[in-house]
Design an enzyme around this catalytic site. Structure first.
Site: not given
Ligand code: F6P
Length: 319
Positions: A23, A128, A172, A223
């Site tokens: 960018v 994700d 997620r 998860e």
């Molecule tokens: O969205 C990316 C992600 O790594 C998900 O897979 C996971 O649920 C979440 O972020 C974890 O978030 P944090 O880093 O805030 O714990």
């Protein structure tokens, strides 16, 4: 267009630096100034930014994480906070904002355009792969390589000890990482939110395989479906294997980006600037049929990306 802002927001993903580089360089060669705000929307609200030159973004493509750092800013759901951010962007003479991030970050961007009239272009960056209208998000490929590398290592020790490993991966609410990584390592079972879990038939299948002489077993669980502990509790004593649990966690978000992610981020970053130059905004740049696609944020955010059920069937056939 004289000056644009750029942020990385939400969970980091490998390849975000390659997008920042693309960018910045694509804008600078067009005579546009680039302000890189730190820690996503938080940096706008705190007026924390640095002007990025062509050379400032040298040597960052291969680095994991994001040089601009990132954060989740729940306050951005409040309209007054978005107004404050828009006022700051206007005060700084920032004509448009490029947002690299996942669904939440793109939602913040969409509201900035709709309510505050700030031109926004979104770049899908999330391990994700849960964003509609892009075949791949930046970071997914590197994440999958990290996951399969770890699972391959677990397979080695699983074989030595004749054990089953229940491996929990991120994603997620999406089962994409689990499904694709499971397919790539030939996991015995893949548990994802999109498909209901049948523990009895899974245990039966694993027990049969054990009796036929299989010496290891890998069960991947997303998860968003269940925790590895819950899966282990359901399978224990029914599968003929001693079980162990591994939760891969944030290691999945780190590392130097793969060739695929570097190239994808470079292409999307360049297209984001081209899009702004064309006076087109309120869009996300996606990858579709190996080409760049400009899709309205409205459309992107109104759909949930589904996983390909043919891949689910394929993984079942091959496991
Ligand atoms: O969205 C990316 C992600 O790594 C998900 O897979 C996971 O649920 C979440 O972020 C974890 O978030 P944090 O880093 O805030 O714990």
């Amino acid at each position: 267009m004289k000056r644009i802002g750029i942020i990385t927001s939400g969970g980091d993903a490998p390849g975000m630096n390659a997008a920042i580089r693309s960018v910045t360089r694509s804008a600078v060669v067009e005579g546009i100034e680039v302000y890189g705000f730190l820690r996503g929307f938080a940096g706008i609200l705190d007026k924390e930014y640095k002007k990025l030159s062509y050379s400032d973004v040298g040597g960052i493509m291969e680095r994991g994480g994001t040089i601009l750092r990132t954060s989740r800013v729940p306050e951005f759901k409040v309209p007054e906070v978005r107004k404050k951010a828009a006022d700051i962007l206007k005060e700084l003479g920032v004509d448009a904002l490029v947002i690299i991030g996942g669904e939440g970050s793109l939602t913040g961007g969409k509201l900035l355009v709709e309510e505050q009239g700030i031109p926004v272009v979104g770049i899908p960056g999330s391990i994700d792969n849960d964003i509609a209208y892009t075949d791949m998000c930046i970071g997914v490929d590197t994440c999958l390589n990290t996951v399969i590398d770890a699972m391959q290592k677990l397979k080695d020790t699983a074989s030595s000890h004749e054990r089953a490993f229940i491996v929990e991966v991120m994603g997620r609410t999406s089962g994409y990482i689990a499904l694709m990584a499971g397919l790539a390592v030939g996991a015995e079972a893949i548990i994802i939110p999109e498909v209901p879990i049948d523990y009895d038939s899974l245990a039966e299948k694993m027990w049969d395989e054990r009796k036929r002489g299989k010496i290891n077993s890998i069960v991947v669980v997303a998860e968003g479906s269940a925790s590895a502990y819950t899966v282990a509790r359901h399978l224990e004593n029914k599968i003929g294997f001693e079980t162990r649990i591994t939760i891969l966690g944030h290691v999945q978000r780190g590392g130097s980006p793969s060739a695929f992610d570097r190239i994808l981020a470079s292409r999307i970053g360049h297209e984001a600037v081209r899009t702004l130059l064309d006076g087109d905004y309120n869009v996300m740049i996606g990858l579709s049929r190996n080409d760049m696609a400009r899709v309205s944020l409205e459309k992107v955010l109104s759909e949930k990306k589904s996983i390909d059920m043919n891949i689910v069937k394929l993984a079942n056939v091959l496991s």
